[in-house]
Scaffold this active site. Structure first.
Site, short mmCIF file in Angstrom:
data_model
loop_
_atom_site.label_atom_id
_atom_site.label_comp_id
_atom_site.label_asym_id
_atom_site.label_seq_id
_atom_site.Cartn_x
_atom_site.Cartn_y
_atom_site.Cartn_z
N ASP A 184 -1.72 -1.03 3.39
CA ASP A 184 -0.71 -1.71 2.57
C ASP A 184 -0.88 -1.39 1.08
O ASP A 184 -1.97 -1.07 0.62
CB ASP A 184 -0.79 -3.23 2.76
CG ASP A 184 -2.18 -3.77 2.44
OD1 ASP A 184 -3.17 -3.13 2.82
OD2 ASP A 184 -2.26 -4.83 1.79
N GLU A 185 0.21 -1.51 0.38
CA GLU A 185 0.24 -1.53 -1.08
C GLU A 185 -0.58 -0.40 -1.72
O GLU A 185 -1.26 -0.61 -2.72
CB GLU A 185 -0.27 -2.88 -1.60
CG GLU A 185 0.61 -4.03 -1.19
CD GLU A 185 0.07 -5.38 -1.64
OE1 GLU A 185 0.85 -6.16 -2.22
OE2 GLU A 185 -1.11 -5.68 -1.42
C1 ACM Z 1 -0.36 -7.74 2.24
O1 ACM Z 1 -0.06 -8.93 2.04
N1 ACM Z 1 -0.59 -6.90 1.25
C2 ACM Z 1 -0.46 -7.22 3.60
#
Ligand code: ACM
Length: 345
Positions: free
Chosen positions: A157-158
Protein backbone atom coordinates in the site's frame (compact mmCIF):
# COMPACT_ATOMS: atom_id res chain seq x y z
CA UNK A 1 -5.49 -6.69 12.16
CA UNK A 2 -3.30 -5.21 14.82
CA UNK A 3 -0.55 -2.74 13.91
CA UNK A 4 2.34 -3.44 16.28
CA UNK A 5 4.71 -1.29 14.20
CA UNK A 6 3.51 2.26 14.92
CA UNK A 7 3.31 1.49 18.62
CA UNK A 8 4.75 -1.77 19.86
CA UNK A 9 2.48 -4.07 21.86
CA UNK A 10 3.90 -6.74 24.16
CA UNK A 11 3.33 -10.47 23.73
CA UNK A 12 0.85 -10.30 26.62
CA UNK A 13 -1.06 -7.45 24.96
CA UNK A 14 -1.28 -9.41 21.70
CA UNK A 15 -2.54 -12.46 23.62
CA UNK A 16 -5.16 -10.25 25.27
CA UNK A 17 -6.22 -9.02 21.83
CA UNK A 18 -6.47 -12.65 20.72
CA UNK A 19 -8.68 -13.36 23.76
CA UNK A 20 -11.04 -10.52 22.76
CA UNK A 21 -11.20 -11.89 19.21
CA UNK A 22 -11.76 -15.45 20.37
CA UNK A 23 -14.64 -14.34 22.59
CA UNK A 24 -16.42 -13.28 19.39
CA UNK A 25 -15.35 -16.27 17.27
CA UNK A 26 -12.98 -14.38 15.02
CA UNK A 27 -10.64 -16.79 13.30
CA UNK A 28 -7.80 -14.80 11.75
CA UNK A 29 -5.38 -12.20 13.13
CA UNK A 30 -3.29 -10.22 10.69
CA UNK A 31 -0.24 -8.72 12.44
CA UNK A 32 1.22 -5.63 10.77
CA UNK A 33 4.82 -6.36 11.78
CA UNK A 34 6.77 -3.65 10.00
CA UNK A 35 6.35 -0.06 8.96
CA UNK A 36 8.30 3.19 8.72
CA UNK A 37 8.42 3.50 12.50
CA UNK A 38 9.40 -0.01 13.50
CA UNK A 39 10.38 -3.56 12.58
CA UNK A 40 8.89 -5.98 15.11
CA UNK A 41 9.87 -9.55 14.16
CA UNK A 42 13.34 -11.02 14.58
CA UNK A 43 14.91 -12.04 11.24
CA UNK A 44 18.02 -14.03 12.08
CA UNK A 45 19.74 -13.37 8.73
CA UNK A 46 19.23 -9.58 9.00
CA UNK A 47 19.66 -8.81 12.71
CA UNK A 48 19.79 -5.02 12.43
CA UNK A 49 16.13 -4.99 11.41
CA UNK A 50 15.23 -5.40 15.06
CA UNK A 51 18.45 -4.12 16.70
CA UNK A 52 18.06 -0.78 14.90
CA UNK A 53 14.67 -0.85 13.20
CA UNK A 54 12.89 -2.16 16.30
CA UNK A 55 14.38 0.38 18.67
CA UNK A 56 11.69 3.06 18.59
CA UNK A 57 8.07 3.81 17.69
CA UNK A 58 5.71 6.73 17.01
CA UNK A 59 6.46 9.48 19.50
CA UNK A 60 10.02 8.26 20.13
CA UNK A 61 9.30 5.60 22.78
CA UNK A 62 11.52 2.56 23.09
CA UNK A 63 9.69 0.30 20.64
CA UNK A 64 10.41 -3.41 20.81
CA UNK A 65 10.18 -6.60 18.80
CA UNK A 66 9.27 -10.27 19.11
CA UNK A 67 12.00 -12.88 19.06
CA UNK A 68 11.13 -15.80 16.78
CA UNK A 69 10.47 -17.88 19.91
CA UNK A 70 8.07 -15.24 21.29
CA UNK A 71 6.36 -14.98 17.92
CA UNK A 72 5.87 -18.75 17.85
CA UNK A 73 4.33 -18.40 21.31
CA UNK A 74 1.79 -15.95 19.84
CA UNK A 75 1.10 -18.24 16.87
CA UNK A 76 0.50 -21.21 19.19
CA UNK A 77 -1.64 -19.23 21.64
CA UNK A 78 -3.78 -18.10 18.71
CA UNK A 79 -4.00 -21.63 17.27
CA UNK A 80 -5.27 -22.97 20.60
CA UNK A 81 -8.12 -20.49 20.16
CA UNK A 82 -8.72 -21.46 16.50
CA UNK A 83 -7.12 -18.26 15.22
CA UNK A 84 -4.65 -18.24 12.32
CA UNK A 85 -1.95 -15.57 12.35
CA UNK A 86 -1.19 -13.77 9.07
CA UNK A 87 2.14 -11.94 9.30
CA UNK A 88 2.60 -8.78 7.23
CA UNK A 89 5.88 -7.24 6.16
CA UNK A 90 4.88 -4.09 4.30
CA UNK A 91 6.85 -3.32 1.10
CA UNK A 92 8.12 -1.62 -1.04
CA UNK A 93 6.78 1.45 0.82
CA UNK A 94 6.32 1.73 4.59
CA UNK A 95 9.91 0.49 4.91
CA UNK A 96 11.82 3.28 6.64
CA UNK A 97 12.70 1.07 9.63
CA UNK A 98 14.39 -1.43 7.28
CA UNK A 99 16.04 1.39 5.31
CA UNK A 100 17.43 2.78 8.58
CA UNK A 101 18.75 -0.67 9.55
CA UNK A 102 20.64 -1.48 6.32
CA UNK A 103 22.24 1.21 4.13
CA UNK A 104 22.44 -1.18 1.17
CA UNK A 105 18.65 -1.37 0.83
CA UNK A 106 18.60 2.29 -0.20
CA UNK A 107 19.23 3.29 -3.83
CA UNK A 108 21.76 5.89 -2.68
CA UNK A 109 23.47 3.42 -0.32
CA UNK A 110 22.85 5.67 2.69
CA UNK A 111 20.96 4.50 5.75
CA UNK A 112 17.89 6.56 6.59
CA UNK A 113 17.32 8.07 10.04
CA UNK A 114 14.80 6.31 12.26
CA UNK A 115 11.35 7.87 11.97
CA UNK A 116 8.90 8.47 14.82
CA UNK A 117 6.28 10.68 13.13
CA UNK A 118 3.04 9.63 11.44
CA UNK A 119 3.43 10.63 7.78
CA UNK A 120 2.94 7.90 5.17
CA UNK A 121 4.20 7.30 1.66
CA UNK A 122 7.76 8.63 1.82
CA UNK A 123 9.88 5.44 1.86
CA UNK A 124 10.66 2.74 -0.68
CA UNK A 125 12.91 -0.25 -1.02
CA UNK A 126 15.30 0.11 -3.97
CA UNK A 127 13.41 -2.03 -6.48
CA UNK A 128 16.28 -2.08 -8.99
CA UNK A 129 18.90 -3.61 -6.68
CA UNK A 130 19.67 -7.32 -6.55
CA UNK A 131 20.17 -7.23 -2.78
CA UNK A 132 16.57 -6.07 -2.32
CA UNK A 133 15.32 -9.44 -3.59
CA UNK A 134 17.86 -11.32 -1.48
CA UNK A 135 16.44 -9.38 1.48
CA UNK A 136 12.83 -10.15 0.58
CA UNK A 137 13.64 -13.82 -0.01
CA UNK A 138 15.40 -14.13 3.36
CA UNK A 139 12.60 -12.37 5.23
CA UNK A 140 9.84 -14.36 3.54
CA UNK A 141 11.73 -17.65 4.05
CA UNK A 142 12.15 -17.04 7.78
CA UNK A 143 8.57 -15.83 8.15
CA UNK A 144 7.17 -18.76 6.18
CA UNK A 145 9.02 -21.14 8.49
CA UNK A 146 7.37 -19.47 11.50
CA UNK A 147 3.94 -19.50 9.87
CA UNK A 148 1.78 -22.63 9.92
CA UNK A 149 -1.05 -20.73 8.18
CA UNK A 150 -1.19 -20.44 4.38
CA UNK A 151 -0.72 -16.68 4.00
CA UNK A 152 2.08 -14.11 3.98
CA UNK A 153 0.94 -10.48 3.65
CA UNK A 154 3.36 -8.25 1.73
CA UNK A 155 1.61 -4.90 2.20
CA UNK A 156 2.06 -3.03 -1.06
CA UNK A 157 0.00 0.00 0.00
CA UNK A 158 0.78 3.68 -0.36
CA UNK A 159 4.11 3.26 -2.16
CA UNK A 160 3.88 6.87 -3.29
CA UNK A 161 7.60 7.30 -3.97
CA UNK A 162 7.98 4.06 -5.95
CA UNK A 163 7.48 4.67 -9.68
CA UNK A 164 4.60 2.64 -11.09
CA UNK A 165 6.96 1.04 -13.62
CA UNK A 166 9.10 -0.13 -10.68
CA UNK A 167 6.22 -1.06 -8.37
CA UNK A 168 4.52 -3.50 -10.72
CA UNK A 169 7.54 -5.75 -11.44
CA UNK A 170 8.49 -5.58 -7.76
CA UNK A 171 5.11 -6.96 -6.67
CA UNK A 172 5.25 -9.66 -9.36
CA UNK A 173 8.71 -10.72 -8.21
CA UNK A 174 7.68 -10.74 -4.54
CA UNK A 175 4.67 -12.85 -5.47
CA UNK A 176 7.08 -15.40 -7.02
CA UNK A 177 9.14 -15.38 -3.83
CA UNK A 178 6.09 -15.97 -1.63
CA UNK A 179 4.93 -18.82 -3.88
CA UNK A 180 8.43 -20.32 -3.85
CA UNK A 181 8.12 -20.66 -0.08
CA UNK A 182 4.78 -22.44 -0.51
CA UNK A 183 2.68 -19.57 0.82
CA UNK A 184 -0.18 -17.55 -0.63
CA UNK A 185 0.44 -13.82 -1.04
CA UNK A 186 -1.95 -11.21 0.32
CA UNK A 187 -1.52 -7.50 -0.39
CA UNK A 188 -3.47 -4.27 0.03
CA UNK A 189 -5.62 -3.38 -2.98
CA UNK A 190 -2.85 -1.51 -4.84
CA UNK A 191 -1.17 -4.85 -5.67
CA UNK A 192 -3.90 -5.49 -8.24
CA UNK A 193 -2.04 -3.12 -10.58
CA UNK A 194 0.36 -6.06 -11.01
CA UNK A 195 -0.33 -9.32 -12.79
CA UNK A 196 -1.48 -11.59 -9.99
CA UNK A 197 -1.61 -15.33 -9.65
CA UNK A 198 -5.25 -16.27 -9.06
CA UNK A 199 -4.27 -17.84 -5.73
CA UNK A 200 -3.11 -14.46 -4.41
CA UNK A 201 -5.52 -12.35 -2.38
CA UNK A 202 -6.18 -8.60 -2.48
CA UNK A 203 -7.33 -6.62 0.53
CA UNK A 204 -9.80 -3.89 -0.36
CA UNK A 205 -9.30 -0.87 1.89
CA UNK A 206 -9.76 2.18 -0.35
CA UNK A 207 -10.13 1.60 -4.08
CA UNK A 208 -13.09 -0.12 -5.70
CA UNK A 209 -11.26 0.13 -9.01
CA UNK A 210 -8.36 -1.86 -7.59
CA UNK A 211 -10.80 -4.41 -6.18
CA UNK A 212 -12.30 -4.81 -9.65
CA UNK A 213 -8.82 -5.36 -11.07
CA UNK A 214 -8.60 -8.25 -8.62
CA UNK A 215 -11.92 -9.71 -9.75
CA UNK A 216 -10.84 -9.45 -13.38
CA UNK A 217 -7.81 -11.62 -12.47
CA UNK A 218 -9.92 -14.17 -10.54
CA UNK A 219 -8.27 -12.92 -7.35
CA UNK A 220 -10.37 -13.08 -4.17
CA UNK A 221 -10.90 -10.15 -1.84
CA UNK A 222 -10.71 -9.45 1.86
CA UNK A 223 -13.06 -6.57 2.60
CA UNK A 224 -11.66 -3.89 4.93
CA UNK A 225 -13.25 -0.66 3.74
CA UNK A 226 -11.63 2.13 5.75
CA UNK A 227 -14.92 4.05 5.92
CA UNK A 228 -16.65 1.16 7.68
CA UNK A 229 -14.10 -1.21 9.16
CA UNK A 230 -11.06 0.76 10.33
CA UNK A 231 -10.88 0.42 14.11
CA UNK A 232 -8.58 3.42 14.36
CA UNK A 233 -11.24 5.81 13.07
CA UNK A 234 -12.76 7.98 15.79
CA UNK A 235 -16.32 7.22 16.86
CA UNK A 236 -17.17 10.93 16.59
CA UNK A 237 -15.49 14.33 16.48
CA UNK A 238 -14.71 14.36 20.21
CA UNK A 239 -13.30 10.84 20.57
CA UNK A 240 -9.98 11.38 22.38
CA UNK A 241 -8.10 8.77 20.31
CA UNK A 242 -8.00 7.84 16.67
CA UNK A 243 -8.00 9.51 13.27
CA UNK A 244 -10.82 10.51 10.92
CA UNK A 245 -9.38 10.68 7.42
CA UNK A 246 -11.87 7.98 6.36
CA UNK A 247 -14.69 9.42 8.47
CA UNK A 248 -16.18 8.82 11.92
CA UNK A 249 -17.31 5.27 12.63
CA UNK A 250 -19.95 5.20 15.34
CA UNK A 251 -20.96 1.76 16.56
CA UNK A 252 -23.99 1.66 14.24
CA UNK A 253 -21.94 2.73 11.19
CA UNK A 254 -19.45 -0.05 11.89
CA UNK A 255 -22.29 -2.58 12.06
CA UNK A 256 -24.65 -1.41 9.34
CA UNK A 257 -23.03 -2.51 6.11
CA UNK A 258 -22.95 -5.54 3.91
CA UNK A 259 -19.60 -6.47 2.36
CA UNK A 260 -21.39 -8.00 -0.63
CA UNK A 261 -23.44 -4.84 -1.30
CA UNK A 262 -20.87 -2.15 -0.62
CA UNK A 263 -19.62 -1.70 -4.18
CA UNK A 264 -21.34 -2.38 -7.47
CA UNK A 265 -19.64 -5.38 -9.06
CA UNK A 266 -18.22 -6.86 -5.83
CA UNK A 267 -20.40 -9.76 -4.75
CA UNK A 268 -20.41 -12.57 -2.23
CA UNK A 269 -18.57 -14.88 -4.64
CA UNK A 270 -15.58 -12.53 -4.80
CA UNK A 271 -15.11 -12.21 -1.04
CA UNK A 272 -13.12 -14.45 1.30
CA UNK A 273 -14.07 -12.56 4.42
CA UNK A 274 -13.87 -9.25 6.22
CA UNK A 275 -11.18 -7.73 8.37
CA UNK A 276 -11.24 -4.78 10.78
CA UNK A 277 -7.75 -3.27 11.12
CA UNK A 278 -6.51 -1.40 14.19
CA UNK A 279 -3.76 1.00 13.13
CA UNK A 280 -1.91 2.38 16.10
CA UNK A 281 -0.52 5.82 15.30
CA UNK A 282 -2.62 7.17 18.20
CA UNK A 283 -3.10 3.98 20.23
CA UNK A 284 -0.31 3.45 22.74
CA UNK A 285 -1.39 0.89 25.34
CA UNK A 286 -3.83 -1.91 26.19
CA UNK A 287 -6.54 0.33 27.64
CA UNK A 288 -6.54 2.59 24.57
CA UNK A 289 -6.61 -0.47 22.33
CA UNK A 290 -9.69 -1.77 24.17
CA UNK A 291 -11.40 1.61 23.86
CA UNK A 292 -11.03 1.65 20.06
CA UNK A 293 -11.90 -2.01 19.54
CA UNK A 294 -14.87 -2.31 21.90
CA UNK A 295 -17.71 -2.26 21.34
CA UNK A 296 -17.19 -2.29 17.55
CA UNK A 297 -15.44 -5.69 17.42
CA UNK A 298 -18.54 -7.87 17.99
CA UNK A 299 -20.27 -6.05 15.14
CA UNK A 300 -17.53 -7.07 12.70
CA UNK A 301 -17.72 -10.63 13.97
CA UNK A 302 -21.45 -10.63 13.30
CA UNK A 303 -21.00 -9.20 9.79
CA UNK A 304 -18.49 -11.96 9.11
CA UNK A 305 -20.64 -14.79 10.42
CA UNK A 306 -24.26 -13.78 9.77
CA UNK A 307 -26.09 -13.08 6.53
CA UNK A 308 -27.13 -9.47 5.98
CA UNK A 309 -30.80 -10.46 6.13
CA UNK A 310 -30.31 -11.69 9.71
CA UNK A 311 -28.77 -8.44 10.94
CA UNK A 312 -30.67 -5.46 12.25
CA UNK A 313 -29.15 -2.61 14.29
CA UNK A 314 -32.26 -2.01 16.42
CA UNK A 315 -32.22 -5.61 17.58
CA UNK A 316 -28.43 -5.89 17.73
CA UNK A 317 -27.96 -2.82 19.92
CA UNK A 318 -29.98 -4.48 22.69
CA UNK A 319 -27.85 -7.62 22.54
CA UNK A 320 -24.70 -5.50 22.47
CA UNK A 321 -25.89 -3.59 25.54
CA UNK A 322 -25.57 -6.79 27.61
CA UNK A 323 -21.83 -6.83 26.93
CA UNK A 324 -21.14 -3.61 28.86
CA UNK A 325 -21.60 -5.44 32.16
CA UNK A 326 -19.23 -8.17 31.01
CA UNK A 327 -16.57 -5.64 30.07
CA UNK A 328 -17.03 -3.90 33.43
CA UNK A 329 -16.69 -7.21 35.29
CA UNK A 330 -13.56 -8.10 33.31
CA UNK A 331 -12.01 -4.67 33.84
CA UNK A 332 -11.99 -4.05 30.10
CA UNK A 333 -12.20 -0.51 28.76
CA UNK A 334 -14.75 0.36 26.05
CA UNK A 335 -16.39 3.33 24.39
CA UNK A 336 -19.75 3.93 26.09
CA UNK A 337 -21.58 4.92 22.91
CA UNK A 338 -24.81 6.83 23.45
CA UNK A 339 -26.36 4.76 20.69
CA UNK A 340 -26.26 1.60 22.81
CA UNK A 341 -28.85 1.16 25.61
CA UNK A 342 -26.31 0.01 28.21
CA UNK A 343 -27.80 -1.76 31.19
CA UNK A 344 -26.83 -0.18 34.50
CA UNK A 345 -27.03 -2.00 37.84
C1 ACM B 1 -3.74 1.36 4.56
O1 ACM B 1 -4.59 1.84 5.33
N1 ACM B 1 -2.71 2.07 4.14
C2 ACM B 1 -3.86 -0.02 4.07
Amino acid sequence: MLDVARHFFSVDDVKHYIDLMAAYKMNTLHLHLSDDQGWRIEIKSWPNLTAIGGSTEVGGGEGGFYTQEEYTGIVNYAAERFITIIPEIDMPGHTNAALASYAELNCDGKARDLYTGTDVGFSTLCTGKKITYQFVDDVVRELARLTPGPYIHIGGDESHVTKKEDYIPFIERVQEIVLSHNKTMIGWDEITLAKLDSRSVAQYWASAENAKNAIAQQVKLIMSPAKKAYLDMQYDSITPLGLHWAGYIEVDTGYNWDPAALEEGIGREHILGIEAPLWTETVTNRSELEFMVLPRLPGYAEIGWSPAAARNWDEYKNRLAQHGKRYDALGINYYPSKLVPWISE
